[in-house]
Write a protein that holds these residues in place. Structure first.
Motif, PDB file in Angstrom:
ATOM      1  N   LYS A 147      -0.332 -16.144  -1.208  1.00  0.00           N
ATOM      2  CA  LYS A 147      -1.487 -15.306  -1.548  1.00  0.00           C
ATOM      3  C   LYS A 147      -2.605 -16.133  -2.169  1.00  0.00           C
ATOM      4  O   LYS A 147      -3.796 -15.884  -1.924  1.00  0.00           O
ATOM      5  N   GLN A 189      -4.923 -17.521   0.527  1.00  0.00           N
ATOM      6  CA  GLN A 189      -5.225 -16.568   1.609  1.00  0.00           C
ATOM      7  C   GLN A 189      -6.453 -16.986   2.412  1.00  0.00           C
ATOM      8  O   GLN A 189      -6.466 -16.890   3.643  1.00  0.00           O
ATOM      9  N   ASP A 238      -8.081 -15.227   9.727  1.00  0.00           N
ATOM     10  CA  ASP A 238      -7.488 -14.233  10.627  1.00  0.00           C
ATOM     11  C   ASP A 238      -6.418 -14.821  11.546  1.00  0.00           C
ATOM     12  O   ASP A 238      -6.022 -14.183  12.527  1.00  0.00           O
ATOM     13  N   LEU A 269       4.749  -7.288  12.319  1.00  0.00           N
ATOM     14  CA  LEU A 269       4.002  -7.904  11.230  1.00  0.00           C
ATOM     15  C   LEU A 269       4.625  -9.235  10.829  1.00  0.00           C
ATOM     16  O   LEU A 269       3.910 -10.178  10.457  1.00  0.00           O
ATOM     17  N   GLU A 329       1.607 -11.995  10.636  1.00  0.00           N
ATOM     18  CA  GLU A 329       0.238 -11.638  10.976  1.00  0.00           C
ATOM     19  C   GLU A 329      -0.577 -11.597   9.672  1.00  0.00           C
ATOM     20  O   GLU A 329      -0.016 -11.394   8.590  1.00  0.00           O
ATOM     21  N   PRO A 330      -1.882 -11.793   9.747  1.00  0.00           N
ATOM     22  CA  PRO A 330      -2.682 -11.860   8.515  1.00  0.00           C
ATOM     23  C   PRO A 330      -2.627 -10.607   7.649  1.00  0.00           C
ATOM     24  O   PRO A 330      -2.927 -10.678   6.452  1.00  0.00           O
ATOM     25  N   ASP A 331      -2.219  -9.477   8.200  1.00  0.00           N
ATOM     26  CA  ASP A 331      -2.094  -8.252   7.389  1.00  0.00           C
ATOM     27  C   ASP A 331      -1.043  -8.386   6.291  1.00  0.00           C
ATOM     28  O   ASP A 331      -0.980  -7.542   5.386  1.00  0.00           O
ATOM     29  N   ILE A 332      -0.223  -9.435   6.353  1.00  0.00           N
ATOM     30  CA  ILE A 332       0.807  -9.623   5.333  1.00  0.00           C
ATOM     31  C   ILE A 332       0.199  -9.702   3.938  1.00  0.00           C
ATOM     32  O   ILE A 332       0.808  -9.302   2.942  1.00  0.00           O
ATOM     33  N   SER A 365      -1.962  -7.965   2.512  1.00  0.00           N
ATOM     34  CA  SER A 365      -2.163  -6.676   1.839  1.00  0.00           C
ATOM     35  C   SER A 365      -0.903  -6.204   1.123  1.00  0.00           C
ATOM     36  O   SER A 365      -0.958  -5.240   0.347  1.00  0.00           O
ATOM     37  N   PHE A 366       0.223  -6.875   1.352  1.00  0.00           N
ATOM     38  CA  PHE A 366       1.482  -6.496   0.711  1.00  0.00           C
ATOM     39  C   PHE A 366       1.862  -7.464  -0.419  1.00  0.00           C
ATOM     40  O   PHE A 366       2.969  -7.371  -0.961  1.00  0.00           O
ATOM     41  N   GLN A 387       7.299  -1.078   7.963  1.00  0.00           N
ATOM     42  CA  GLN A 387       6.628  -2.138   8.710  1.00  0.00           C
ATOM     43  C   GLN A 387       7.635  -2.841   9.624  1.00  0.00           C
ATOM     44  O   GLN A 387       8.807  -3.001   9.280  1.00  0.00           O
TER      45      GLN A 387
END
Length: 346
Positions: free
Chosen positions: A90, A93, A98, A127, A177-180, A182-183, A205
């Motif tokens: 994180k 990031q 992306d 994900l 994936e880059p959405d990781i 957000s967790f 997920q």
């Protein structure tokens, strides 16, 4: 795709070797462990990587620099406080943007086909994808359960006191994936196995398990460290051993001075600028690091001599490890020992 090598751990279980160096910098087959990882990434087309650091960071930074010598661009994230496997990701990031993210450990050795792993990840469309390896004793690993379509259905972190749900170990090699991001909360210690993955399951997920038959070993303690060194010499793991290979599984580095009246029975690796004097006998599996010295009539059996180690005349070294620049005096017997920070007087 960009990659991150996790290299911030303390390596306490590998002491006393990690009293001298960080765990990713322990020597394996003539190279630091983490260098094998960097070479694997480059082999599979990764051009830019991030390495997070905490313990003795200067050792890795001085070894790799900006990565140009190794054909890959390297960035560093030095953590003032340990952030955990996920917290460390994180923190950087912005580096990934992306792009998909490959996570791999700097203190484990593998020859995993990362190209096939990435293809698996894209095909599944989840994900996260985790590389899994069947192990005989899962109690020291996080293990997972998967469905027939490779979907991860359950996690279990190091089941020492309960029945393991499977023998499929989490290798610590992931593609996200880059959405990781957000967790993963910002500016806090956070762990993939204990926090992120259970949270992803609870929130529905999609995560998939990529089972591999490739070599993978977490170098957890001194006994495992010896085994991995010898696996390299036996060709069980596919890595680049420096130097020239001769018959009988003998690798010799550059500018070595070996007296003709020596006996070497492979598998043996001898690093560059090392000296082996008259009458010495070296029985494999044995690894002798760069700039080492073995005196006349000494015997080395099933041992690991790290860079700059010196063995006096008529000594015996068996089933042992000599740390960097460690000296064993003439006529000494050293069996089943790990020697670091000892006297350096020969």
């Amino acid at each position: 795709m960009k990659a991150m090598i996790l290299a911030a751990g303390l390596g306490t279980r590998l002491r006393p070797l990690t009293d001298e160096v960080s765990k990713p910098m322990v020597q394996l087959g003539g190279r630091p462990c983490i260098e094998h990882t960097v070479r694997l990434l480059r082999k599979h087309g990764i051009k830019e990587i991030m390495i997070n650091l905490y313990y003795k960071p200067e050792l890795i930074m001085n070894h790799f620099g900006d990565g140009e010598h190794f054909g890959i661009k390297i960035h560093y994230s030095v953590e003032k406080e340990l952030m955990g496997t996920a917290g460390g990701l994180k923190k950087v990031q912005q580096f990934f943007g992306d792009d998909p993210i490959l996570i791999i450990s700097g203190d484990a050795l593998t020859d995993l086909n990362l190209t096939d792993f990435y293809d698996f990840h894209k095909k599944k469309g989840g994900l996260a994808s985790l590389a899994l390896k069947n192990v005989q004793d899962p109690r020291e690993f996080g293990v997972v359960q998967i469905s027939q379509d490779d979907r991860i259905t359950q996690f279990q972190e190091k089941p020492k006191d309960v029945t393991p749900i499977s023998t499929k170990a989490n290798t610590g090699i992931y593609i996200f994936e880059p959405d990781i991001f957000s967790f993963i909360p910002s500016n806090t210690f956070y762990d993939f196995g204990k926090q992120v993955f259970p949270d992803l399951l609870m929130k529905g997920q999609s995560m998939f398990g990529y089972e591999t038959q490739a070599y993978w070993c977490d170098i957890g303690n001194i006994d495992v460290y010896k085994d991995v060194q010898f696996d390299i010499l036996a060709g069980i793991v596919k890595v680049d051993i420096p130097g020239k290979k001769f018959e009988n599984c003998i690798w010799l580095g550059r500018n070595i001075d070996i007296d003709p009246d020596t006996k070497i029975i492979g598998p043996v690796f001898i690093g560059e600028k090392s000296v082996i004097e008259k009458g010495a006998k070296i029985y494999g599996p044995t690894v002798i690091g760069n700039n080492s010295f073995v005196g006349s009539n000494s015997v080395i059996k099933r041992s690991i001599l790290l860079e700059g180690a010196r063995v006096g005349n008529d000594a015996l070294i068996a089933d042992s490890i000599l740390g960097n620049d460690q000296h064993v005096q003439a006529r000494m017997i050293c069996e089943n020992r790990t020697i670091v920070n000892s006297s350096k007087k020969l």
